[in-house]
Design an enzyme around this catalytic site. Sequence first.
Site: not given
Length: 522
Positions: A175, A362, A378, A475
Amino acid sequence: RLPCHARLSSCQETHRYFQPGERGLATNPHKRKNTMLQNLLRGGIRASVRKGSSPMGVAACPGARFLGGGVEETSLKSLLSNSDFDRNNDEDVRDVGNLRKTFSGFFKRPPSERKMLLEEVFPGVDMEPLEAALPMEIADMMIENAVGGVTLPLGVAPNFVINGEHFIVPMAVEEPSVIAAASSIAKLVSENGGFRAKSTDNIMTSQVQILDVNDADAAVKTISENRSALIEAANAFCVSSVKRGGGVRDIYPRLIIPRVNPQRDPYIVVHIDVDVCEAMGANIVNTIAEGIAPRLADLVGGRPALRILSNLCLKRRSGAAFRIPYDALSWKGVDGETVASRVMEAYLFAEDDPYRAATHNKGVMNGIDSAAIAMGQDWRAIEASCHAAAAHGGAYGSMTKYSMEDGYLLGKLEMPMACGSKGGALTTHPLYKLTHKLLGYPDAKSICQILVAVGLAQNFAAIRALAIEGIQKGHMNLHARNICLNAGVPNELVDECREFMTLRNKWDTATAQEFMASKNVA
């Protein structure tokens, strides 16, 4: 009926620390002040257990969220305090400043020059794994049915200063804007004292569920009375860990009151706390749980059911925090105190509303996951732990905490997190070996501290952009490169095409094609 040592006074007591208006700081910067870091940094992850509750076992009303065993409210108070921001080493500041200058304009350089600069900063480090794909023979040993590999772009955020030490943090993510945002905030924080970070010991917890117990009260008492003998027996299943200074630290029961189909009988879960040293620890604690389960079941006359680690590792936590004066926060023509106030508004929105909290968090995980993937951690276990902690009080809210006081904006992220510096794919994957070299071979605690610092930086960047100018402008400006490539713009014209779209405030394929037409590019 619960045994006296496991009983809470009421369902209300269970939720006392997590009323909706009490999540996080619930601070209105316009109406009242906090004592600088006290409220912000004492929050941590708060247990829904009264002070003084016995480590022999804690239960809760049906449907309640709760902690049990030896985890008391006091043990979950924040790792960080005011004094962590009072230290200042002038030599460290000078060294950090020099490194910051070295990486100034890093994003403007072509990839070949970026790699050359890394080779200059890290002489003797082989950068070949940056170009090479994972060998098929190694992939086939790592997973089942291997047929190839998926490559993610790997970048670095060069400006992280954590406890006075400069880190060039590798991040693997597809992203756009993630690395740019984290790098920008890391630079801002490094110019204002850097991140302060701390960790608890590397304690992982496994669970042994015991069903079909005739007398749950008696079972809780029996396990508690045999604690020392059980710890000794459990350590026989992790001899190597004990030799390295780790091993089982505690064993204690919890009495579970069913939330689903409450007519079911209460049952016992035994927690086994293990110091896993430098490992992530899943294999160690699972081996111990499976090994000691028959003895536990025989001791109380029950049947061992599930035996597995918990990824909600509340005894293995790491925290990072920053403190930035208002006069350093001015951005996009908005004065610093206004920026801080709007960041607070965005933060409190996430504390109040789970729909907003999901997107807010998020953003935190955009940073943590990207760095965790690059370092071979992990990330799935880290995701599970962080989101479970964000909902631990029965209401899902913000992972990060912010506060305003005495001319400063303060930000903090403290999460349960399990990372390892030894074992697993770290010893087989050549790229993981390289990323750990770039970080100076950090130990497990340092890896966790790097991750929470990256997550905090990423979140602050996102809510600052949202609160001041909206998320899409920055963005989409970065995403424009992908749009150009998808539209067939030649590589050498991508930057010019991106500027073309930015001037028109349109970032889409049609605008990219309009640019190519203006250049007579077929």
